[in-house]
Design a protein around this motif. Sequence first.
Motif, short mmCIF file in Angstrom:
data_model
loop_
_atom_site.label_atom_id
_atom_site.label_comp_id
_atom_site.label_asym_id
_atom_site.label_seq_id
_atom_site.Cartn_x
_atom_site.Cartn_y
_atom_site.Cartn_z
N ASP A 10 14.94 -17.25 -5.04
CA ASP A 10 13.78 -17.41 -5.92
C ASP A 10 13.99 -18.54 -6.93
O ASP A 10 13.05 -19.27 -7.27
CB ASP A 10 13.45 -16.12 -6.64
CG ASP A 10 12.90 -15.05 -5.71
OD1 ASP A 10 12.45 -15.39 -4.60
OD2 ASP A 10 12.94 -13.86 -6.10
N MET A 11 15.22 -18.68 -7.39
CA MET A 11 15.54 -19.76 -8.33
C MET A 11 15.34 -21.12 -7.63
O MET A 11 14.75 -22.03 -8.21
CB MET A 11 16.97 -19.60 -8.83
CG MET A 11 17.34 -20.56 -9.92
SD MET A 11 16.67 -20.08 -11.52
CE MET A 11 17.76 -21.00 -12.60
N CYS A 12 15.83 -21.23 -6.40
CA CYS A 12 15.64 -22.48 -5.64
C CYS A 12 14.15 -22.78 -5.48
O CYS A 12 13.71 -23.92 -5.68
CB CYS A 12 16.30 -22.38 -4.27
SG CYS A 12 18.10 -22.42 -4.32
N ALA A 13 13.39 -21.77 -5.10
CA ALA A 13 11.95 -21.96 -4.88
C ALA A 13 11.23 -22.29 -6.18
O ALA A 13 10.37 -23.18 -6.21
CB ALA A 13 11.36 -20.71 -4.24
N THR A 18 17.49 -27.54 -3.84
CA THR A 18 18.22 -27.03 -2.68
C THR A 18 19.29 -26.03 -3.14
O THR A 18 19.75 -26.08 -4.29
CB THR A 18 18.91 -28.17 -1.92
OG1 THR A 18 19.90 -28.75 -2.77
CG2 THR A 18 17.90 -29.23 -1.48
N PRO A 19 19.71 -25.15 -2.24
CA PRO A 19 20.82 -24.25 -2.58
C PRO A 19 22.07 -25.03 -2.99
O PRO A 19 22.78 -24.62 -3.91
CB PRO A 19 21.05 -23.47 -1.28
CG PRO A 19 19.71 -23.45 -0.62
CD PRO A 19 19.11 -24.81 -0.94
#
Length: 123
Positions: A10-13, A18-19
């Motif tokens: 969710d943080m990436c989105a 990117t991860p």
Amino acid sequence: MADELISFRDMCARFDVTPRTLRYYEYIELLSPVKEGRARYYGPREIARMTLILRGRRFGFSLEEIRQWLLLYAQKGTREQYQVWIQLANRQLAELERQRAELDATIADLTALRDRTADSLKD
């Protein structure tokens, strides 16, 4: 408190990163997520820090400058952090103005060359 935490995915989105970027920010200690096993969760502090990191990157600051600025808050508090921020911002604004002047000159040169070339085709 669990409802205040967001997952790694969710943080990436949320920040459209990117991860690999998120893991790197953790590796260089810009972010410190809560870890449960292999899972990472981000709270309001980390979300705020990520907002500042991305804003700083957009303004052209290096990750090291951002890291130092974020460390300042923990060491000396808000007032000192703001004073350093003003100095960094003034320096970066001067650099951006220099880059803009250089870009304006390049655009003018390219425009003139294009116009001369177009004129030579008319003959």
